[in-house]
Write a protein that holds these residues in place. Structure first.
Motif, PDB file in Angstrom:
ATOM      1  N   GLY A 127       0.797  -1.214   0.000  1.00  0.00           N
ATOM      2  CA  GLY A 127       0.000   0.000   0.000  1.00  0.00           C
ATOM      3  C   GLY A 127       0.832   1.269   0.000  1.00  0.00           C
ATOM      4  O   GLY A 127       0.367   2.318   0.446  1.00  0.00           O
ATOM      5  N   LEU A 128       2.071   1.176  -0.498  1.00  0.00           N
ATOM      6  CA  LEU A 128       2.988   2.310  -0.510  1.00  0.00           C
ATOM      7  C   LEU A 128       3.352   2.686  -1.943  1.00  0.00           C
ATOM      8  O   LEU A 128       3.077   1.945  -2.883  1.00  0.00           O
ATOM      9  CB  LEU A 128       4.269   1.970   0.267  1.00  0.00           C
ATOM     10  N   ASP A 129       3.995   3.827  -2.096  1.00  0.00           N
ATOM     11  CA  ASP A 129       4.533   4.218  -3.389  1.00  0.00           C
ATOM     12  C   ASP A 129       5.985   4.659  -3.189  1.00  0.00           C
ATOM     13  O   ASP A 129       6.471   4.706  -2.049  1.00  0.00           O
ATOM     14  CB  ASP A 129       3.687   5.317  -4.037  1.00  0.00           C
ATOM     15  N   PRO A 130       6.714   4.970  -4.267  1.00  0.00           N
ATOM     16  CA  PRO A 130       8.133   5.298  -4.131  1.00  0.00           C
ATOM     17  C   PRO A 130       8.454   6.468  -3.214  1.00  0.00           C
ATOM     18  O   PRO A 130       9.611   6.600  -2.779  1.00  0.00           O
ATOM     19  CB  PRO A 130       8.558   5.597  -5.575  1.00  0.00           C
ATOM     20  N   SER A 131       7.495   7.306  -2.881  1.00  0.00           N
ATOM     21  CA  SER A 131       7.771   8.420  -1.979  1.00  0.00           C
ATOM     22  C   SER A 131       8.123   7.948  -0.574  1.00  0.00           C
ATOM     23  O   SER A 131       8.680   8.720   0.224  1.00  0.00           O
ATOM     24  CB  SER A 131       6.566   9.362  -1.918  1.00  0.00           C
ATOM     25  N   ALA A 132       7.805   6.693  -0.252  1.00  0.00           N
ATOM     26  CA  ALA A 132       8.131   6.153   1.071  1.00  0.00           C
ATOM     27  C   ALA A 132       9.607   5.787   1.211  1.00  0.00           C
ATOM     28  O   ALA A 132      10.107   5.624   2.331  1.00  0.00           O
ATOM     29  CB  ALA A 132       7.271   4.923   1.357  1.00  0.00           C
ATOM     30  N   LEU A 133      10.308   5.644   0.077  1.00  0.00           N
ATOM     31  CA  LEU A 133      11.710   5.243   0.102  1.00  0.00           C
ATOM     32  C   LEU A 133      12.588   6.337   0.703  1.00  0.00           C
ATOM     33  O   LEU A 133      12.427   7.513   0.384  1.00  0.00           O
ATOM     34  CB  LEU A 133      12.200   4.936  -1.316  1.00  0.00           C
ATOM     35  N   HIS A 134      13.540   5.936   1.527  1.00  0.00           N
ATOM     36  CA  HIS A 134      14.517   6.870   2.079  1.00  0.00           C
ATOM     37  C   HIS A 134      15.885   6.684   1.433  1.00  0.00           C
ATOM     38  O   HIS A 134      16.898   7.117   1.994  1.00  0.00           O
ATOM     39  CB  HIS A 134      14.625   6.696   3.593  1.00  0.00           C
ATOM     40  N   HIS A 167      15.165  -1.626   0.361  1.00  0.00           N
ATOM     41  CA  HIS A 167      14.384  -0.665   1.140  1.00  0.00           C
ATOM     42  C   HIS A 167      12.887  -0.909   0.979  1.00  0.00           C
ATOM     43  O   HIS A 167      12.131  -0.803   1.954  1.00  0.00           O
ATOM     44  CB  HIS A 167      14.742   0.758   0.718  1.00  0.00           C
ATOM     45  N   ALA A 168      12.453  -1.234  -0.233  1.00  0.00           N
ATOM     46  CA  ALA A 168      11.039  -1.517  -0.453  1.00  0.00           C
ATOM     47  C   ALA A 168      10.596  -2.725   0.369  1.00  0.00           C
ATOM     48  O   ALA A 168       9.517  -2.724   0.975  1.00  0.00           O
ATOM     49  CB  ALA A 168      10.770  -1.749  -1.939  1.00  0.00           C
ATOM     50  N   ALA A 169      11.440  -3.761   0.401  1.00  0.00           N
ATOM     51  CA  ALA A 169      11.120  -4.954   1.182  1.00  0.00           C
ATOM     52  C   ALA A 169      11.075  -4.634   2.669  1.00  0.00           C
ATOM     53  O   ALA A 169      10.195  -5.127   3.401  1.00  0.00           O
ATOM     54  CB  ALA A 169      12.149  -6.047   0.901  1.00  0.00           C
ATOM     55  N   TRP A 170      12.001  -3.823   3.130  1.00  0.00           N
ATOM     56  CA  TRP A 170      11.993  -3.424   4.539  1.00  0.00           C
ATOM     57  C   TRP A 170      10.724  -2.641   4.885  1.00  0.00           C
ATOM     58  O   TRP A 170      10.113  -2.864   5.931  1.00  0.00           O
ATOM     59  CB  TRP A 170      13.217  -2.560   4.828  1.00  0.00           C
ATOM     60  N   ALA A 176       3.692  -4.743   7.523  1.00  0.00           N
ATOM     61  CA  ALA A 176       3.134  -6.012   7.995  1.00  0.00           C
ATOM     62  C   ALA A 176       3.098  -6.094   9.514  1.00  0.00           C
ATOM     63  O   ALA A 176       2.251  -6.789  10.088  1.00  0.00           O
ATOM     64  CB  ALA A 176       3.946  -7.174   7.428  1.00  0.00           C
ATOM     65  N   ASN A 177       4.017  -5.374  10.181  1.00  0.00           N
ATOM     66  CA  ASN A 177       4.093  -5.425  11.631  1.00  0.00           C
ATOM     67  C   ASN A 177       3.523  -4.191  12.325  1.00  0.00           C
ATOM     68  O   ASN A 177       3.518  -4.121  13.557  1.00  0.00           O
ATOM     69  CB  ASN A 177       5.556  -5.594  12.059  1.00  0.00           C
ATOM     70  N   GLY A 178       3.084  -3.210  11.541  1.00  0.00           N
ATOM     71  CA  GLY A 178       2.603  -1.982  12.149  1.00  0.00           C
ATOM     72  C   GLY A 178       3.721  -1.122  12.703  1.00  0.00           C
ATOM     73  O   GLY A 178       3.492  -0.278  13.583  1.00  0.00           O
ATOM     74  N   TRP A 179       4.948  -1.315  12.197  1.00  0.00           N
ATOM     75  CA  TRP A 179       6.092  -0.525  12.645  1.00  0.00           C
ATOM     76  C   TRP A 179       6.158   0.791  11.869  1.00  0.00           C
ATOM     77  O   TRP A 179       5.701   0.880  10.726  1.00  0.00           O
ATOM     78  CB  TRP A 179       7.398  -1.281  12.436  1.00  0.00           C
ATOM     79  N   ASP A 180       6.757   1.788  12.473  1.00  0.00           N
ATOM     80  CA  ASP A 180       6.885   3.098  11.853  1.00  0.00           C
ATOM     81  C   ASP A 180       7.706   3.014  10.567  1.00  0.00           C
ATOM     82  O   ASP A 180       8.793   2.424  10.547  1.00  0.00           O
ATOM     83  CB  ASP A 180       7.553   4.065  12.833  1.00  0.00           C
ATOM     84  N   THR A 181       7.211   3.584   9.501  1.00  0.00           N
ATOM     85  CA  THR A 181       7.921   3.567   8.224  1.00  0.00           C
ATOM     86  C   THR A 181       8.793   4.796   8.005  1.00  0.00           C
ATOM     87  O   THR A 181       9.570   4.832   7.053  1.00  0.00           O
ATOM     88  CB  THR A 181       6.928   3.439   7.052  1.00  0.00           C
ATOM     89  N   PRO A 190      12.788  -1.567  15.402  1.00  0.00           N
ATOM     90  CA  PRO A 190      12.634  -3.021  15.541  1.00  0.00           C
ATOM     91  C   PRO A 190      13.122  -3.802  14.324  1.00  0.00           C
ATOM     92  O   PRO A 190      13.694  -4.892  14.470  1.00  0.00           O
ATOM     93  CB  PRO A 190      11.132  -3.210  15.744  1.00  0.00           C
ATOM     94  N   LEU A 191      12.908  -3.261  13.129  1.00  0.00           N
ATOM     95  CA  LEU A 191      13.371  -3.948  11.924  1.00  0.00           C
ATOM     96  C   LEU A 191      14.887  -4.031  11.899  1.00  0.00           C
ATOM     97  O   LEU A 191      15.457  -5.100  11.650  1.00  0.00           O
ATOM     98  CB  LEU A 191      12.865  -3.226  10.680  1.00  0.00           C
ATOM     99  N   GLN A 192      15.566  -2.909  12.173  1.00  0.00           N
ATOM    100  CA  GLN A 192      17.024  -2.909  12.110  1.00  0.00           C
ATOM    101  C   GLN A 192      17.633  -3.757  13.229  1.00  0.00           C
ATOM    102  O   GLN A 192      18.678  -4.394  13.029  1.00  0.00           O
ATOM    103  CB  GLN A 192      17.568  -1.481  12.159  1.00  0.00           C
TER     104      GLN A 192
END
Length: 346
Positions: A127-134, A167-170, A176-181, A190-192
Motif C-alpha cells: 500500500g505504498l509508493d516510491p515516496s516512502a523510500l529513504h 528498502h522496499a522490502a523493509w 506487515a508489523n505496524g512498525w513506523d515507516t 525493531p526492523l534494524q
C-alpha cells in the motif's frame, strides 16, 4: 534485546601505554604493519603498473578454513554483501515475498526497467509508493541502464538507487508489523534490530562496529571469515527457512540481484547452485551449493578486480565453469586496442 556493537570510544585496554595507540614501549621504533597480499595486478604492455591488495578466505563445506590470504579476522564493512541476510531478516519479520521480487530484496540492481517495475510492485503490495523510500536519489548503477535512463530524460531518483529493492522490502515488512515507516533506517528500529541479530547469527560472530551505508542503512562490521560463514549459512539452511528462501530466489532470478552483464548475475547463471553478492568498496561473498564459501575485500575498493579475483579463487577451490574464463580478466586498451588486463595475482 538490543544489539550492542563495540563502542569505538571505549577506554583503552588496561596495561596499554598512555598516549600510544599501539601499546609500544616509549622511545622504541613503531612496528611496521605487514602489507596485505596482492590479490590482483594491472598489466599494461607487459608491465605491471598497479597492484590491488586485500584479504581473502575460502571455507570448506564443513565451515573450516580451506585457505586464507591476509588478515581475514579483522572487521570490515561488508556493505551490500550482507543484503541476502538483510532480506532474510525481512522474511523473519513476516514479509510475504517470493520469486523475482524476493531476489530484488537482496539486490544491488542496475536500474533496468524490470528492476524499477519490481520495486514498485513490492511497495504497491504494502500500500505504498516510491515516496516512502529513504534511499538517496541516484542514477542507475548499470552502465547501459544509465545511458538509456539519461537519454529518456531521467534524473537521479530514490527509486532508481541500487538499494531500492531492499528498502522496499523493509518498508513492506514494517507495514506487515505496524512498525513506523518513517524511521525504518534508525539502528534502534525493531526492523534494524532484527537485521543486526540475523547478521550476527548467520556470521556466527558479534558485530564489531556499526556505521552508515551509502543508502543510509546501518552497516555492521564483521570479519571476512564471518562473512564467508554468513554465505555458507544461506546455502546449508533447511528448506523453508528465510535464508534458504532468499538463496533459492537469488539462484532462480540472478538478473534481479544485479543486472545485465554484471559479475554476480553471470556467476549465478554459470555455476549451478552458486549464490553471489558483491558490496561497495570491492567486497564479495559467495557460497557454493555444497556449503563451500568465499569472501574477500580489496583494500583500495576497486570493483574492477572482483571478476578476476573470484575466477582465480573459485578455480583454486576446484570449480570448473566456462563463466570463469569470461570474468577472469578485465581488458585494458590503448589507442582503442587491447594492450593488457587486470588479472588475479595469487
Amino acid at each position: 534485546m538490543s544489539v550492542q556493537p563495540q563502542d569505538p570510544s571505549s577506554p583503552a585496554i588496561p596495561g596499554a601505554v598512555s598516549g600510544s595507540s599501539s601499546g609500544a614501549i616509549p622511545g622504541s621504533a613503531p612496528a611496521t604493519p605487514e602489507a596485505p597480499p596482492v590479490l590482483a595486478e594491472v598489466v599494461r604492455s607487459g608491465f605491471v603498473e598497479g597492484r590491488h591488495r586485500g584479504a581473502l578466505v575460502a571455507l570448506e563445506a564443513d565451515g573450516s578454513v580451506a585457505f586464507a590470504l591476509g588478515d581475514v579476522t579483522r572487521p570490515v564493512f561488508p556493505r551490500s554483501s550482507t543484503k541476502p541476510a538483510q532480506a532474510a531478516a525481512a522474511l523473519r519479520a513476516g514479509l510475504d515475498l517470493d520469486g523475482e521480487l524476493l531476489a530484488l530484496a537482496a539486490a544491488s540492481h542496475s536500474g533496468e526497467p524490470f528492476h524499477l517495475d519490481g520495486v514498485r510492485k513490492i511497495l504497491a503490495g504494502a500500500g505504498l509508493d516510491p515516496s516512502a523510500l529513504h534511499t538517496p536519489p541516484q542514477p542507475p548503477l548499470g552502465e547501459r541502464a544509465y545511458e538509456d535512463y539519461l537519454r529518456s530524460g531521467g534524473r537521479p531518483d530514490p527509486l532508481v538507487m541500487n538499494c531500492s529493492g531492499k528498502h522496499a522490502a523493509w518498508l513492506a515488512a514494517c507495514v506487515a508489523n505496524g512498525w513506523d515507516t518513517e524511521t525504518y533506517l534508525d539502528p534502534v528500529h525493531p526492523l534494524q534490530q532484527l537485521v543486526l541479530r540475523t547478521i550476527e547469527e548467520l556470521a556466527d560472530e558479534r558485530i564489531a562496529h556499526l556505521g552508515v551505508d551509502g543508502c543510509g542503512a546501518p552497516v555492521p562490521a564483521v570479519s571476512l571469515t564471518g562473512l564467508a560463514r554468513l554465505f555458507r549459512s544461506m546455502v546449508v539452511a533447511c528448506t523453508g527457512t528465510p535464508q534458504q528462501r532468499v538463496a533459492s530466489a537469488m539462484r532462480a532470478h540472478p538478473e534481479y540481484v544485479a543486472g545485465t552483464g554484471r559479475v554476480d548475475t553471470l556467476l549465478m547463471r554459470g555455476v549451478p547452485g552458486l549464490v553471489a553478492k558483491m558490496g561497495a568498496e570491492a567486497v564479495q561473498g559467495i557460497a557454493l551449493a555444497d556449503g563451500r564459501a568465499l569472501a574477500f575485500k580489496v583494500e583500495d575498493g576497486s570493483v574492477r578486480t572482483l571478476g578476476p579475483i573470484v575466477a582465480r579463487a573459485l578455480r583454486r577451490m576446484g570449480v570448473d565453469a566456462a563463466v570463469l574464463d569470461e570474468i577472469a580478466e578485465v581488458e585494458l586498451t590503448g589507442g582503442g586496442r587491447p594492450v593488457g588486463a587486470v588479472r588475479a595475482a595469487f
